[in-house]
Structures are given as structure tokens and as C-alpha cells.
Design a protein around this motif. Sequence first.
Motif, PDB file in Angstrom:
ATOM      1  N   THR A 100       0.827  -1.207   0.000  1.00 35.64           N
ATOM      2  CA  THR A 100       0.000   0.000   0.000  1.00 35.64           C
ATOM      3  C   THR A 100       0.861   1.257   0.000  1.00 35.64           C
ATOM      4  N   ALA A 108      -2.785   9.199   4.746  1.00 40.15           N
ATOM      5  CA  ALA A 108      -4.049   8.924   5.417  1.00 40.15           C
ATOM      6  C   ALA A 108      -4.865   7.886   4.656  1.00 40.15           C
ATOM      7  N   LEU A 109      -4.936   8.044   3.345  1.00 41.12           N
ATOM      8  CA  LEU A 109      -5.665   7.083   2.519  1.00 41.12           C
ATOM      9  C   LEU A 109      -4.984   5.718   2.562  1.00 41.12           C
ATOM     10  N   CYS A 111      -3.180   4.448   4.974  1.00 39.63           N
ATOM     11  CA  CYS A 111      -3.412   3.813   6.282  1.00 39.63           C
ATOM     12  C   CYS A 111      -4.791   3.165   6.342  1.00 39.63           C
ATOM     13  N   GLY A 112      -5.792   3.869   5.843  1.00 42.75           N
ATOM     14  CA  GLY A 112      -7.141   3.314   5.855  1.00 42.75           C
ATOM     15  C   GLY A 112      -7.261   2.074   5.003  1.00 42.75           C
ATOM     16  N   ILE A 113      -6.685   2.112   3.806  1.00 42.33           N
ATOM     17  CA  ILE A 113      -6.742   0.950   2.910  1.00 42.33           C
ATOM     18  C   ILE A 113      -5.994  -0.229   3.512  1.00 42.33           C
ATOM     19  N   ALA A 115      -5.279  -0.902   6.681  1.00 42.91           N
ATOM     20  CA  ALA A 115      -5.977  -1.466   7.840  1.00 42.91           C
ATOM     21  C   ALA A 115      -7.165  -2.307   7.397  1.00 42.91           C
ATOM     22  N   CYS A 116      -7.933  -1.803   6.441  1.00 45.39           N
ATOM     23  CA  CYS A 116      -9.116  -2.511   5.942  1.00 45.39           C
ATOM     24  C   CYS A 116      -8.739  -3.850   5.329  1.00 45.39           C
ATOM     25  N   GLY A 133      -2.273  -4.585  13.138  1.00 48.06           N
ATOM     26  CA  GLY A 133      -2.710  -3.302  12.585  1.00 48.06           C
ATOM     27  C   GLY A 133      -1.619  -2.254  12.699  1.00 48.06           C
ATOM     28  N   LEU A 137       0.544  -0.097   9.705  1.00 45.49           N
ATOM     29  CA  LEU A 137       0.735   1.355   9.738  1.00 45.49           C
ATOM     30  C   LEU A 137       2.215   1.717   9.821  1.00 45.49           C
TER      31      LEU A 137
END
Length: 245
Positions: A100, A108-109, A111-113, A115-116, A133, A137
Motif C-alpha cells: 500500500t 491517510a488514505l 493507512c485506511g486501505i 488497515a481494511c 494493525g 501502519l
Amino acid sequence: MTNQPSVTWITSVRTFLARLWPHPLPGGKKQMVIASIGAGLGLMMTSLISHWLLGEVNLWFVAPMGASAVLLFGLPNSPLAQPWSIVGGNLVAGVVGVTTALWVPHPALACGIAACVTIALMFQLRCLHPPSGAVALTAILGGNGVQQLGYHFILTPVLLNSVCLALLALLFNNLAGRRYPHPLAATETKAPPVVIDVAITREDLHQALESGEVLDIDEDDLQQLLQRAEEIATHRQRGQMPASS
């Protein structure tokens, strides 16, 4: 005359605030001491082994491994603390995090992707491990040192530290008289049913929890689980399907 809505509102607020108060952890004091010593020794040995093999201290990986140590030594019965959980979970998180970071430039984007995707894969691979998790990160926010490692970050320090800590947890927990890894519930030999002929109180559950290892469940949750199991058993004996909650 008492205003009933006001009394109900005040009671609701008090109940909510009471839930915020920290509950005592059910478990024997001996087990808590063993967990603390085990986590300290596990992290120290993992750090020394990694330093010996790599010739340097990987400061960016201290936080995820510290969280893993709490699970492996503090809650060894938890499905989240099994050897495959830490090794598989951190491995998945490392691959997803590095990939990622390479393909999504916005932190920020990314990190969200990461984690998901990491959580979804851990569920599917049966290696759910909360500290993973942080590994995902770290691969994104770890700075130039992590970015320069690229996919090598997955092998060292992620996989190296995960395997070391899992092996140390395996050794320590068994020397301390704990069953680790925790056996699967479904075995080839079917266990006999448990028959309880006496009423079990909350105090009974509290004493039972205090007499063994620390479990990630309190008396109220355990009591609800027993009541639910009793309802399911009753419906089964009557040939009925229990209502799903």
C-alpha cells in the motif's frame, strides 16, 4: 410527586458512567505475575536475538511487538494470541502495508486501505492479531528507514521478531504449566456433555475466573453465555431451532 422521566434519565446516565469505570481483571494473581515476567523476558530475548542477527536495534518495531507480548503472555488462551495469529497476522500486515505504501502516495488514505485489507485477510486466514494493525501502519508511517527496506521489511524485522516472540511464548508458557498453543475446540474425539445440576451464581463465576489464567471475559458476559447455551440445549432436546440473537 417524582418526575418519572427525570428519574429514568438519571438512572440511565449513572448506568452509562458505571460502565466506564475499569472492571477488575478476572484471574489469579500468580498468573498475572507469570504474564508480566514472561512478557518482559520475551521482549528482552527477542530484542537481543534480533540485534545479534541484524547487528542493530529496530526501534520502529518495538510498539507492535510490545502489544503482541501482552497477548501472548498475558492472554495465552485467546485465539488472538496463538502462534499462527502473530506470525500470520504480522506477515499479512507487512505485505499489505509495504504494498500500500508503494502504490498509494497519500498517507491517510494508505493507512485506511492497509488497515481494511489487513483485517479482512486476517479474518479469512484465521490469524486475527490486533497488533498487526500497527505493523501495517508502521510500514506506511515508519519513515525513510522502513521505506528504504521495501519488502525486506517483511522478513526483517517483522517475520524475524514475530517468530522469535512466538517461540519464546511457546517455551515460557509451557514451562509455566500453561497449555500453549491452545487446543482447538473441535477434536476427533467428541467430548462428553457437561451436566450441571446446581444453580451457578455470579460469585461462583468470579471465583472460577480468579482461580485460573486471565481470560478476556467478565462474569456478566460468561453468565449470559451460559444462559444462552442452556437455551440452545433446551431447544435441541425438544427438537426445536433456537432463535438467533
